[in-house]
Design a protein around this motif. Structure first.
Motif, PDB file in Angstrom:
ATOM      1  N   ILE A  21       2.046   5.052  -8.766  1.00 55.63           N
ATOM      2  CA  ILE A  21       0.778   5.420  -7.972  1.00 55.63           C
ATOM      3  C   ILE A  21      -0.292   4.427  -8.750  1.00 55.63           C
ATOM      4  O   ILE A  21      -1.448   4.452  -8.265  1.00 55.63           O
ATOM      5  N   VAL A  22       0.030   3.557  -9.808  1.00 53.71           N
ATOM      6  CA  VAL A  22      -1.264   2.808 -10.504  1.00 53.71           C
ATOM      7  C   VAL A  22      -1.963   1.908  -9.430  1.00 53.71           C
ATOM      8  O   VAL A  22      -2.991   1.656  -9.757  1.00 53.71           O
ATOM      9  N   HIS A  23      -1.221   1.450  -8.440  1.00 60.05           N
ATOM     10  CA  HIS A  23      -1.885   0.290  -7.610  1.00 60.05           C
ATOM     11  C   HIS A  23      -2.652   0.935  -6.339  1.00 60.05           C
ATOM     12  O   HIS A  23      -2.992   0.511  -5.604  1.00 60.05           O
ATOM     13  N   LYS A  24      -2.822   2.488  -6.471  1.00 58.24           N
ATOM     14  CA  LYS A  24      -3.506   3.131  -5.654  1.00 58.24           C
ATOM     15  C   LYS A  24      -2.987   3.093  -4.263  1.00 58.24           C
ATOM     16  O   LYS A  24      -3.715   2.766  -3.298  1.00 58.24           O
ATOM     17  N   PRO A  25      -1.737   3.623  -3.856  1.00 57.22           N
ATOM     18  CA  PRO A  25      -1.238   3.444  -2.646  1.00 57.22           C
ATOM     19  C   PRO A  25      -1.847   4.310  -1.559  1.00 57.22           C
ATOM     20  O   PRO A  25      -2.355   5.246  -1.998  1.00 57.22           O
ATOM     21  N   ARG A  26      -1.418   3.967  -0.234  1.00 57.80           N
ATOM     22  CA  ARG A  26      -2.075   4.784   0.843  1.00 57.80           C
ATOM     23  C   ARG A  26      -0.931   5.836   1.127  1.00 57.80           C
ATOM     24  O   ARG A  26      -1.403   7.055   1.697  1.00 57.80           O
ATOM     25  N   MET A  53       5.233  -2.075 -12.796  1.00 54.34           N
ATOM     26  CA  MET A  53       5.247  -1.527 -11.593  1.00 54.34           C
ATOM     27  C   MET A  53       4.404  -1.891 -10.709  1.00 54.34           C
ATOM     28  O   MET A  53       4.510  -2.164  -9.469  1.00 54.34           O
ATOM     29  N   GLY A  54       2.982  -2.038 -11.172  1.00 55.42           N
ATOM     30  CA  GLY A  54       1.824  -2.015 -10.327  1.00 55.42           C
ATOM     31  C   GLY A  54       1.911  -3.666  -9.909  1.00 55.42           C
ATOM     32  O   GLY A  54       1.587  -3.910  -8.646  1.00 55.42           O
ATOM     33  N   ALA A  55       2.275  -4.467 -10.515  1.00 52.34           N
ATOM     34  CA  ALA A  55       2.259  -5.804 -10.157  1.00 52.34           C
ATOM     35  C   ALA A  55       3.380  -6.036  -9.490  1.00 52.34           C
ATOM     36  O   ALA A  55       2.925  -7.001  -8.437  1.00 52.34           O
ATOM     37  N   ILE A  91       0.818  -1.016  -0.126  1.00 54.00           N
ATOM     38  CA  ILE A  91       0.000   0.084  -0.036  1.00 54.00           C
ATOM     39  C   ILE A  91       1.014   1.351   0.162  1.00 54.00           C
ATOM     40  O   ILE A  91       0.550   2.387   0.291  1.00 54.00           O
ATOM     41  N   VAL A  92       2.256   1.017  -0.495  1.00 53.10           N
ATOM     42  CA  VAL A  92       3.039   2.128  -0.665  1.00 53.10           C
ATOM     43  C   VAL A  92       3.568   2.191  -1.867  1.00 53.10           C
ATOM     44  O   VAL A  92       3.850   1.187  -2.608  1.00 53.10           O
ATOM     45  N   GLY A  93       3.378   3.525  -2.487  1.00 48.13           N
ATOM     46  CA  GLY A  93       4.215   3.747  -3.634  1.00 48.13           C
ATOM     47  C   GLY A  93       5.558   4.605  -3.604  1.00 48.13           C
ATOM     48  O   GLY A  93       5.442   5.390  -2.847  1.00 48.13           O
ATOM     49  N   TYR A  94       6.660   3.785  -3.958  1.00 48.24           N
ATOM     50  CA  TYR A  94       7.821   4.358  -3.964  1.00 48.24           C
ATOM     51  C   TYR A  94       8.815   4.789  -5.274  1.00 48.24           C
ATOM     52  O   TYR A  94       8.717   3.866  -5.983  1.00 48.24           O
ATOM     53  N   LEU A  95       9.021   6.173  -5.411  1.00 48.50           N
ATOM     54  CA  LEU A  95       9.827   6.341  -6.388  1.00 48.50           C
ATOM     55  C   LEU A  95      11.171   6.859  -5.998  1.00 48.50           C
ATOM     56  O   LEU A  95      11.486   7.803  -5.366  1.00 48.50           O
ATOM     57  N   LEU A 154      -0.625  -5.589  -7.886  1.00 45.81           N
ATOM     58  CA  LEU A 154      -1.805  -5.349  -8.812  1.00 45.81           C
ATOM     59  C   LEU A 154      -2.069  -6.262  -9.777  1.00 45.81           C
ATOM     60  O   LEU A 154      -0.609  -6.579 -10.680  1.00 45.81           O
ATOM     61  N   PRO A 155      -2.915  -6.848 -10.408  1.00 48.36           N
ATOM     62  CA  PRO A 155      -3.037  -7.683 -11.600  1.00 48.36           C
ATOM     63  C   PRO A 155      -2.724  -7.266 -12.629  1.00 48.36           C
ATOM     64  O   PRO A 155      -2.987  -6.083 -12.915  1.00 48.36           O
ATOM     65  N   LEU A 156      -1.715  -7.915 -13.663  1.00 49.19           N
ATOM     66  CA  LEU A 156      -1.406  -7.290 -14.865  1.00 49.19           C
ATOM     67  C   LEU A 156      -2.714  -6.685 -15.633  1.00 49.19           C
ATOM     68  O   LEU A 156      -2.503  -5.549 -16.156  1.00 49.19           O
TER      69      LEU A 156
END
Length: 313
Positions: free
Chosen positions: A148-153, A99-101, A76-80, A105-107
């Motif tokens: 951000i594609v996996h909609k992190p918190r 990156m989401g996978a 639930i974290v997006g890191y760049l 996150l399913p492809l």
């Protein structure tokens, strides 16, 4: 302060016996846009990596989204990271989905979301473009979308504006505001102060591995007195005795810090003395001025209070 997305206390880290971080304390409220400011080598990246659990502190504690072991919250974290990297042969859509996978996150979902992200940002023409055909700035934008594609918190961005042109910097600022408006916490490091001034409510200023300031942007600016510029018709007279110590004169232009007693007593002295005021402006210090003052070698390490002095410019 609201519930905390990130809280760290007393983080220390050394590499080969050389201290990189010396007792960092940070508290990031949920839903905030929070900036970590510092010169290159100040300890920003090391701090972010300890907060995320990528590296372990030598001592100190931290929690991330309620987890004392930050890696438990990785999905639930997006890191760049500061070091960018994409597979050159992938299309932009597949790179974002990949990156989401990595975050679960399913492809197929990632590909659909990638296309939406691209089209919503007027980049629909790039959906099937290979990464190797993109400019450096555009490739970085694609990596941002993948963050951000996996909609992190929580979104953590390490020097995200580096290498972006003005258009892509504006796109990134818009994205950060949108994510925060949706309730996502955004924390980013930067040494380019004007981005933090436009985006952040709270910041930490790090120098030599220490937090020199932590608090609201307004509180950082209020550590410096406003600057006054005065232009008079007369160049001399008894009224000059009313000007503060340290006033700098260039012809009929005088520059000085706003006196502690305010501008009104000075105005009265100028008018009564026949100075002939042609121009008077009071300029509030910007965050850059505050950063230079706070991050200097002799600046003391302090945490701001909650009661900043508001002085209108």
């Amino acid at each position: 302060m609201s519930n905390l997305a990130i809280e760290a206390r007393g983080l220390f880290k050394s590499f080969e016996g050389k201290p990189a971080v010396r007792g960092i304390d940070i508290a990031v409220p949920e839903g905030a846009i929070y900036g970590i400011l510092g010169l290159n080598g100040a300890g920003k990246t090391t701090t972010l990596r300890m907060l995320l659990g990528i590296i372990e502190p030598d001592r100190g504690t931290r929690s991330l989204l309620g987890h004392e072991r930050p890696l438990e919250a990785a999905k639930i974290v997006g890191y760049l990271p500061e070091e960018r990297g994409l597979y050159p042969a992938m299309t932009t859509r597949d790179a974002i989905a990949f990156m989401g996978a990595l975050r679960g996150l399913p492809l197929d979902v990632g590909r659909k979301r990638a296309e939406i992200l691209l089209r919503e940002n007027d980049l629909g023409a790039y959906v099937d473009k290979p990464i190797k055909s993109l400019s450096k700035g555009m490739a970085q934008t694609i990596q941002l979308f993948g963050t951000i594609v996996h909609k992190p918190r929580l979104i953590v961005l390490d020097e995200p504006f580096s290498g972006l042109d003005a258009i892509n910097q504006g796109r990134l600022e818009h994205m950060i505001r949108e994510e925060a408006a949706a309730g996502t916490t955004v924390i980013f490091s930067t040494h380019v102060i004007h981005h933090a001034e436009r985006l952040c409510e709270r910041i930490a200023i790090i120098a030599a591995g220490e937090v020199r300031f932590e608090g609201r942007v307004t509180e950082a600016r209020d550590r410096l007195r406003p600057h006054v510029r005065l232009k008079t018709r007369a160049s001399d007279g008894a009224w000059r005795a009313a000007l503060p110590a340290g006033t700098v004169q260039d012809g009929g232009l005088f520059e000085f810090e706003l006196p502690a007693g305010g501008i009104e007593p000075l105005l009265k002295a100028l008018i009564d003395g026949g100075a002939g005021i042609e121009q008077l402006s009071i300029e509030r210090p910007g965050l850059h001025d505050a950063f230079v003052a706070i991050a200097g070698p002799s600046a003391p390490a302090t945490r701001s209070g909650e009661n900043g002095l508001e002085i209108a410019a």
